[in-house]
Design a protein around this motif. Structure first.
Motif, PDB file in Angstrom:
ATOM      1  N   ILE A  17      35.937 100.097 -43.918  1.00 20.62           N
ATOM      2  CA  ILE A  17      35.381  98.853 -43.418  1.00 20.62           C
ATOM      3  C   ILE A  17      34.145  98.533 -44.260  1.00 20.62           C
ATOM      4  N   GLU A  18      34.250  97.434 -45.029  1.00 22.97           N
ATOM      5  CA  GLU A  18      33.202  97.100 -45.979  1.00 22.97           C
ATOM      6  C   GLU A  18      32.488  95.808 -45.576  1.00 22.97           C
ATOM      7  N   ALA A  19      31.565  95.361 -46.432  1.00 21.60           N
ATOM      8  CA  ALA A  19      30.680  94.246 -46.087  1.00 21.60           C
ATOM      9  C   ALA A  19      31.456  92.986 -45.713  1.00 21.60           C
ATOM     10  N   TYR A  20      32.514  92.686 -46.470  1.00 24.07           N
ATOM     11  CA  TYR A  20      33.286  91.463 -46.204  1.00 24.07           C
ATOM     12  C   TYR A  20      33.873  91.485 -44.798  1.00 24.07           C
ATOM     13  N   ASP A  21      34.421  92.628 -44.402  1.00 18.38           N
ATOM     14  CA  ASP A  21      35.027  92.741 -43.075  1.00 18.38           C
ATOM     15  C   ASP A  21      33.991  92.538 -41.974  1.00 18.38           C
ATOM     16  N   VAL A  22      32.826  93.116 -42.138  1.00 13.91           N
ATOM     17  CA  VAL A  22      31.778  93.005 -41.121  1.00 13.91           C
ATOM     18  C   VAL A  22      31.238  91.582 -41.060  1.00 13.91           C
ATOM     19  N   LYS A  23      31.077  90.937 -42.207  1.00 17.53           N
ATOM     20  CA  LYS A  23      30.600  89.550 -42.211  1.00 17.53           C
ATOM     21  C   LYS A  23      31.567  88.640 -41.468  1.00 17.53           C
ATOM     22  N   MET A  24      32.863  88.799 -41.717  1.00 21.32           N
ATOM     23  CA  MET A  24      33.843  87.972 -41.016  1.00 21.32           C
ATOM     24  C   MET A  24      33.864  88.284 -39.519  1.00 21.32           C
ATOM     25  N   ALA A  25      33.723  89.566 -39.170  1.00 23.03           N
ATOM     26  CA  ALA A  25      33.709  89.946 -37.756  1.00 23.03           C
ATOM     27  C   ALA A  25      32.497  89.355 -37.048  1.00 23.03           C
TER      28      ALA A  25
END
Length: 601
Positions: free
Chosen positions: A445-453
């Motif tokens: 789980i990387e930055a892009y996934d957390v930003k979208m979440a």
């Protein structure tokens, strides 16, 4: 609270536990295109649909194509529903000769609401919609919006399960298989069961009967408010007849619950005896609301190869559900603290006890509290009691359930992809705690996934609090409040929470709800609440599908343990508290405190 009431709650959750695995396995096989016992009947129909519509079932879609296809389908179907309402008077199956649905903002609100699985109803069904509109318009969307939600939930699960792939499946195939295998068979059997219990199903005109005893009823104005004379006294009318509304109710009632839609054929919804005639139908409807949401947790575990993870997610949902129903049942069983102590409000053999205002006497406090909790845990919104009449803390439970994004079993599909957003955030937080890159079922789980979440999490409160704030300070918003003070704030807040959460239930004291502002604002809120959350969610799914599989190591946080369940519950509650509870405390909690010091507002 009574032993009988608790036994009914225990029986209900036991039924949900029992159906979770078999239904979850069945749905996993359906969406993996594995053989099921319904294939001999449904597979030829499926092939015929693809041949007629030109769909290539072997074609796989990237997340962007999947999202675009879903949006186009939703937009076109919404337009069709709007047109059906506007030309209703010229269409068949209209024995009451209802004219077109007016004003235009009401038709717009209804079209947006049913397209998004919200089913917010700013109208009375039995006096507004023809049988054709109910069947071809509203009931169709009960199937279509539910199938869309389930397809999106499955796409997210595929994103987790797949490795180094660019696609998430085919929206059209997922949609068709969901309708044919998951929604339609149960709806047919369920409708026949409801008919056997007394739910009406016909195309007859309404009957008019003469009352045995004429009744005095208070006249209501065009704005829905009671009419008074010059002296301030109520204007009364003598009613000598009653119209008995009927129609194709059972066929719409079953998909209303199975698809967690919630829009009732009648204005009284599931407290109407033609929609919900017996305690058995009440249990059946409750079961229908939770069944698919619970089954999808096992589908998640099976499709990702980790059934234990599916049960961990199920456990988090079950704990939050039990907490909510316990608070609601306790609050309603206590009764109204403003009543004098001379009025007995405890349960006896001769009276139900507690706060019976707004409750259907056939079901009582336990089933009303259970129904209110279940229907707002899921994105259903059907009611068998009046949430506006609940005690402050009892009414707070439905409000909090929706504010938590209805991830407690949740609506069909939407509860699954909603809880998976929280799972991503929970795993990310766990990774930060041990100082390494978070992993979830073999995916980093990387930055892009957390930003979208986080985008999904923040869109919800932003929509609600901004529009509710406008309604609180502007006359066109406050003019609709029947109950000024903290409860009036709760009514406005609930309207936008319910719309953004695609729930559709309401604090009915906000009346008349059919105004240009509330029709336009809640209609737009339903669209934003549905699609502004779906797009980032699909972006996460598409990104996860492309990643390599990372074998678990000693530093990998286990997502199959009770510790993960507790972490997931904590993340859900903390995010809800940070985004909503400051506004929430101004309504139900303040009202509860004021009631207990004997003040009114």
């Amino acid at each position: 609270m009574t032993l009988n009431g608790w036994l009914q709650i225990v029986v209900f959750i036991a039924l949900i536990f029992a159906i979770t695995k078999p239904l979850g396995v069945f749905m996993a096989r359906v969406f993996a295109r594995e053989k099921t016992f319904l294939d001999p009947v449904l597979r030829p129909i499926e092939r015929l649909i693809y041949r007629v519509t030109g769909v290539d079932e072997s074609h796989e879609m990237r997340w962007t194509e999947y999202a675009t296809t879903m949006l186009v389908f939703s937009a076109v179907s919404m337009l069709v529903l709007y047109l059906i309402q506007r030309i209703q008077g010229m269409l068949p199956f209209n024995p009451q000769h209802f004219a077109a649905v007016t004003p235009a903002h009401l038709a717009w609100n209804t079209a947006a609401s049913f397209t998004t699985n919200t089913n917010w109803q700013a109208y009375s069904g039995e006096t507004t919609m023809s049988y054709f509109t109910q069947m071809a318009g509203l009931a169709f969307h009960n199937f279509a919006s539910a199938a869309t939600g389930i397809a999106l939930g499955i796409a997210f699960i595929r994103g987790i399960a797949r490795r180094q792939m660019q696609t998430l499946g085919n929206f059209w195939v997922d949609f068709v298989r969901c309708c044919l295998w998951v929604l339609l068979p149960f709806s047919v059997v369920g409708a026949l069961f409801l008919v056997s219990q007394g739910v009406v199903q016909n195309l007859k005109p309404y009957d008019t009967v003469k009352l045995v005893e004429p009744q005095q009823v208070q006249r209501l104005g065009a704005d829905g408010k009671p009419v008074v004379d010059a002296a301030g006294k109520p204007v009364m009318d003598t009613q000598t007849t009653q119209t008995i509304a009927q129609g194709p109710v059972a066929s719409q009632e079953v998909i209303k619950q199975w698809g967690t839609n919630g829009g009732g054929f009648f204005n009284a919804n599931s407290s109407h005896p033609f929609e919900n005639p017996t305690p058995l139908t009440n249990l059946f409807q409750l079961f229908s609301i939770f069944a698919i949401g619970a089954g999808l947790t096992y589908t998640l575990g099976r499709m990702t190869g980790s059934p234990a993870h599916g049960w961990a997610v199920w456990s988090a949902m079950a704990i939050l559900f039990l907490a909510g129903v316990t608070i609601a049942y306790w609050a309603e069983a206590q009764g109204n603290p403003l009543y004098p102590s001379t009025i007995a409000q405890h349960a006896t053999t001769l009276q139900p006890g507690g706060n019976m205002e707004g409750k259907e006497t056939r079901f009582g406090i336990a089933n009303s509290a259970l129904f209110a909790t279940v229907t707002t845990d899921a994105s259903c919104g059907a009611v068998n009691g009046w949430h506006d009449s609940f005690t402050p803390l009892g009414g707070m439970v439905p409000l909090v359930n929706i504010m938590l994004s209805e991830v407690i079993f949740g609506g069909v599909g939407s509860g699954m992809y909603g809880i998976l957003i929280y799972v991503v955030l929970a795993v990310f937080i766990a990774g930060l705690m041990v100082g390494r890159t978070p992993e979830y079922l073999g995916k980093k789980i990387e930055a892009y996934d957390v930003k979208m979440a986080m985008l999904v999490s923040l869109v919800f409160p932003l929509i609600i609090l901004s529009l509710a704030g406008i309604s609180v300070v502007k006359g066109f918003g406050t003019a609709a409040i029947f109950n000024p003070g903290p409860h009036g704030l709760s009514e406005i807040l609930y309207a936008f929470v319910s719309s953004a959460g695609n729930n559709g239930s309401a604090f009915g004291g906000l009346s008349p709800i059919n105004t240009p502002w509330y029709d336009a604002a809640t209609g737009m809120t339903t669209l934003l609440g549905r699609f502004f959350m779906i797009i980032p969610m699909l972006a996460i799914a598409g990104n996860l599908a492309q990643k390599k599989y990372v074998p678990p190591s000693l530093g990998t946080f286990p997502v199959t343990t009770p510790l993960f369940t507790l972490l997931l519950i904590s993340v859900i509650l903390i995010l809800g508290a940070l985004t909503f509870f400051p506004a929430l405390s101004l309504g139900p909690i303040l009202e509860h405190l004021l009631m207990h010091v004997g003040k009114t507002f």
